[in-house]
Design an enzyme around this catalytic site. Sequence first.
Site, mmCIF file in Angstrom:
data_model
loop_
_atom_site.group_PDB
_atom_site.id
_atom_site.type_symbol
_atom_site.label_atom_id
_atom_site.label_comp_id
_atom_site.label_asym_id
_atom_site.label_seq_id
_atom_site.Cartn_x
_atom_site.Cartn_y
_atom_site.Cartn_z
ATOM 1 N N VAL A 1 0.831 -1.196 0.000
ATOM 2 C CA VAL A 1 0.000 0.000 0.000
ATOM 3 C C VAL A 1 0.871 1.254 0.000
ATOM 4 C CG1 VAL A 1 -1.982 -1.095 1.092
ATOM 5 C CG2 VAL A 1 -0.214 -0.066 2.522
ATOM 6 N N ASP A 2 2.200 1.053 -0.001
ATOM 7 C CA ASP A 2 3.099 2.209 -0.053
ATOM 8 C C ASP A 2 3.778 2.239 -1.425
ATOM 9 O OD1 ASP A 2 4.721 0.012 0.112
ATOM 10 O OD2 ASP A 2 5.718 0.604 1.969
ATOM 11 N N ASP A 3 4.780 3.094 -1.587
ATOM 12 C CA ASP A 3 5.401 3.218 -2.899
ATOM 13 C C ASP A 3 6.563 2.250 -3.072
ATOM 14 O OD1 ASP A 3 3.640 5.167 -3.826
ATOM 15 O OD2 ASP A 3 4.663 6.647 -2.580
#
Length: 687
Positions: A556-558
């Site tokens: 859910v992060d980069d």
Amino acid sequence: RKNLSTTDHLRHVESMSTLPSGAGKIPKLNAVILGESLASEEDDLVFSSHDFSQKAHVPSPEKYLEMYKRSIEDPGGFWSDIASEFYWKEKWGEQVYSENLDVTKGNVKIEWFKGGITNICYNCLDKNIESGNGDKVALHWEGNEPDVDGSLTYTQLLERVCQLANFMKENGVRKGDTVIIYLPMLMELPITMLACARIGAVHSVVFAGYSAESLLQRIMDCKPKIVVTCNAVKRGKKVLNLKEIVDAALSESSQNGISVGSCLTYENESAMKKEDTNWQNGRDIWWQDVVPKCSTMCDVAWVDAEDPLFLLYTSGSTGKPKGVVHTTGGYMIYTATTFKYAFDYKESDIYWCTADCGWITGHSYVTYGPLLNGATVVLYEGVPNYPDSGRCWEIVDKYKVTLFYTAPTLYVTRYSRKSLRVLGSVGEPINPSAWRWFFNVVGDSRCPISDTWWQTETGGFMITPLPGAWPQKPGSATYPFFGVRPVIVDEKGKEIEGECSGYLCVKKSWPGAFRTLYKDHERYETTYFSAFPGYYFSGDGCSRDKHGYHWLTGRVDDVINVSGHRIGTAEVESALVSHPQCAEAAVVGVEHEVKGQGIYAFVTLVDGVPYSEDLRESLVLVVRNQIGAFAAPDRIHWAPSLPKTRSGKIMRRILRKIASRQLDELGDISTLADPSVVHQLITLADS
Ligand code: WT7
């Protein structure tokens, strides 16, 4: 095969029993079925055979629940019983563990078996030899070329490890010093890791696919006493000149004031001859000239359970790579135990994990976990499709591999694979159809699949099936391992229960957890423990179904996961913008048929520079040179400008949709500074 009806074997086990003192819920195992190799499409449950279950370490859901319950109610007792099966020079203190995961309550701190004195190399080798397994094969090595191979028994492996450990000691490597290992999958790679562990040195393996620039960055950060490498490696038909890469990194680092005393270089004859190797007298030493002359006996450096064992750099969503630090005692107990249960390991098994020791999987499940169990491990130097796509199955047949652990990106051919017993999958969500292919084709519908969810940071498996214990659902990592309390939280950090989806966190500590980021405890706390106070935040999304099975949905992060390799978008972006003609870059992950996720880069150019095929190639090259070939963007998308909010923040959400051509899901674009940018990008995507 008998065709048993589902109801014959359906038993209802307790659902959701609450544990005392708010410790959390135990997994909900509702429908528990024991069938015979029976794959049921309707309810999407896949059963292991009765025979398999009966012989498994955890033969039933009840047994799992009993063990899990104890591990949660009495973690100290549960883990110290297991730890007692290993060798400790001195036992740990009164308190088995102590933990603070809550930043609001002071510094985050995790300790397991503090005060216990041990050595992981001793437990991997000496202990197994003393218990009579000295002549058992520890490592089978399969070279790039099908007819090049070798093997070492536990006794022989210990001798090799001791020789190298003695060499390192004679060359000034002391307890607590760091050693960088830049080696391909030769036996010398685990040998070097174990030699470091034997003398209490902290190893940092750098995957031998990283560029000179990346290696340099790591050398500058951890300032190793020595670097261990080899001259070259063949991957398929390609020869990679590793020494050239190391030389570039070492000369650059010495110009920056970090000079590494020696560079121990193994001559990997089949790839390159000594005479063709770059050499710097005084610094470089041929492994074969010095190591075999050292004594085959080397005393162990006894270390505290909380002394560091290794650091391993991994990518985050921002900034430079993070040095994940694992300590000795908890990591040892955790990797040994997870290996034993998740693969249902038995003494007669032959185990092959296709991961490279440059990644955490190769640390925990090529080297430490299996050797701690006295297992026979297959190491493979090459690539899965050389000389052809049947190679993996040839290796399985050649060594009679029973436990096969890999990322879900392989091919299958005519080979029998009769020896296989358990399959493992890691690195990315495995979709149900890939799962079924793995199960039906590779495993002949006979082998349970352990879809293991974990991370560099967790040290070992966190959510994983235990083969034979309960029915599987294709694509689900199922239930938590012993002692692990996964929780799913919403945006506000509130735990959600029952059927739900949200952010995957972990409550409380487990022995294999990382203890800090190298020389940056603050970043450790802000990255992992601040998003949702009181919890470790994994960075993954997850949902839980009505039976309590866990389904990982991706980062859910980069962070992008390419063939099971973690790559931070920020790193790729900073490589791209270092190109003189690139003004700005935004990188997102897109679904990729083979690699799981591919790298999709939007770039804006310096004023007046036209976009061309040559420029595209040189942009890709700059990423290869700065990070490594595995991080090369799959697609470069020229963008006259990028979609930004009025405050100048790039709207990645929109870029992801454009990259995956989900144009009807762009959402609200009215908050953009200039919404017309989006249409421009869409038009360019198809040109
Ligand atoms: C990330 C960790 C841990 C070994 C290899 C990668 C993804 C890992 C699974 C799985 C779905 C998975 C996650 C995680 N991941 N295993 N079984 N199902 N996703 O280690 O480089 O630290 O990457 O890999 O996104 O956060 P890593």
